[in-house]
Design a protein around this motif. Structure first.
Motif, PDB file in Angstrom:
ATOM      1  N   VAL A  53     104.488 -39.066 -57.560  1.00 33.57           N
ATOM      2  CA  VAL A  53     105.623 -38.167 -57.286  1.00 33.57           C
ATOM      3  C   VAL A  53     105.225 -37.407 -56.022  1.00 33.57           C
ATOM      4  CG1 VAL A  53     107.127 -36.357 -58.189  1.00 33.57           C
ATOM      5  CG2 VAL A  53     106.039 -37.957 -59.772  1.00 33.57           C
ATOM      6  N   PRO A  54     105.620 -37.911 -54.841  1.00 33.11           N
ATOM      7  CA  PRO A  54     105.052 -37.423 -53.580  1.00 33.11           C
ATOM      8  C   PRO A  54     105.531 -36.032 -53.179  1.00 33.11           C
ATOM      9  CG  PRO A  54     106.781 -39.010 -53.151  1.00 33.11           C
ATOM     10  CD  PRO A  54     106.589 -38.977 -54.644  1.00 33.11           C
ATOM     11  N   TYR A  55     104.688 -35.392 -52.381  1.00 35.31           N
ATOM     12  CA  TYR A  55     105.050 -34.115 -51.768  1.00 35.31           C
ATOM     13  C   TYR A  55     106.385 -34.276 -51.045  1.00 35.31           C
ATOM     14  CZ  TYR A  55     100.346 -32.202 -52.435  1.00 35.31           C
ATOM     15  OH  TYR A  55      99.193 -31.736 -52.977  1.00 35.31           O
ATOM     16  N   GLY A  56     107.223 -33.271 -51.109  1.00 29.18           N
ATOM     17  CA  GLY A  56     108.505 -33.301 -50.414  1.00 29.18           C
ATOM     18  C   GLY A  56     109.631 -33.914 -51.213  1.00 29.18           C
ATOM     19  N   ALA A  57     109.309 -34.630 -52.286  1.00 29.97           N
ATOM     20  CA  ALA A  57     110.360 -35.182 -53.148  1.00 29.97           C
ATOM     21  C   ALA A  57     110.957 -34.041 -53.962  1.00 29.97           C
ATOM     22  CB  ALA A  57     109.784 -36.256 -54.067  1.00 29.97           C
ATOM     23  N   GLY A  58     112.239 -34.119 -54.224  1.00 28.91           N
ATOM     24  CA  GLY A  58     112.899 -33.065 -54.981  1.00 28.91           C
ATOM     25  C   GLY A  58     112.268 -32.833 -56.342  1.00 28.91           C
ATOM     26  N   ALA A  59     111.925 -33.921 -57.038  1.00 28.03           N
ATOM     27  CA  ALA A  59     111.300 -33.793 -58.357  1.00 28.03           C
ATOM     28  C   ALA A  59     109.945 -33.101 -58.256  1.00 28.03           C
ATOM     29  CB  ALA A  59     111.158 -35.164 -59.007  1.00 28.03           C
ATOM     30  N   HIS A  60     109.182 -33.439 -57.220  1.00 25.83           N
ATOM     31  CA  HIS A  60     107.869 -32.810 -57.002  1.00 25.83           C
ATOM     32  C   HIS A  60     108.041 -31.306 -56.822  1.00 25.83           C
ATOM     33  CE1 HIS A  60     104.290 -31.531 -54.761  1.00 25.83           C
ATOM     34  NE2 HIS A  60     103.675 -32.556 -55.356  1.00 25.83           N
TER      35      HIS A  60
END
Length: 158
Positions: A53-60
């Protein structure tokens, strides 16, 4: 700070009879200070990135913000001198990806209101309103086998 993991970046895989359910678990105790809350937030961010779940993703960003609010509340409202708070992050891939954040403190007499009954904040006090707005579900329960409470929230990862 203590850990039940083999290393600060290690994960514990839970076994489940269902081959479609794969859970990743990160659990750590932190000092009940602002520094402990900041470290909890940072380690949740790092762990999510390691788990895909990468940095910058909304879920993150959502999960990290919810974890930060729950950790801050544990320090502000659940602090007992000489006692730590514990954060657990669980990511379940099936039937759909969900992150569950659980923060436990040792203060018994101060409990949050139940979901859906949050009062309008006066000065400050918007943390649980953010959690309620961002999480799919949240709640709290007394800690099992120890004094205090656990506040939890679940966030979708899709």
């Amino acid at each position: 700070m203590t850990s039940n993991n083999d290393s600060p970046t290690g994960t514990t895989q839970l076994s489940d009879p269902s081959p479609h359910l794969v859970s990743k678990v990160f659990t750590l105790r932190f000092t009940s200070t602002a520094r402990g809350a900041r470290l909890a937030r940072r380690l949740v961010a790092v762990r999510l990135d390691e788990w895909g779940v990468p940095y910058g993703a909304g879920a993150h960003d959502t999960v990290v913000l919810v974890a930060a609010e729950l950790a801050t509340n544990a320090v502000r409202h659940g602090h007992v001198p000489g006692r730590d708070f514990q954060l657990a992050l669980r990511v379940t891939d099936a039937p759909r990806p969900v992150a569950r954040i659980e923060v436990s403190d040792t203060r018994t007499e101060r409990v949050p209101p139940r979901p859906g009954t949050l009062p309008e904040p006066a000065d400050g006090g918007r943390g649980l309103l953010l959690v309620e707005g961002l999480a799919e579900r949240w709640g709290w329960h007394p800690r099992a086998g120890a004094p205090g409470k656990t506040v939890w929230a679940e966030c979708a990862l899709t």
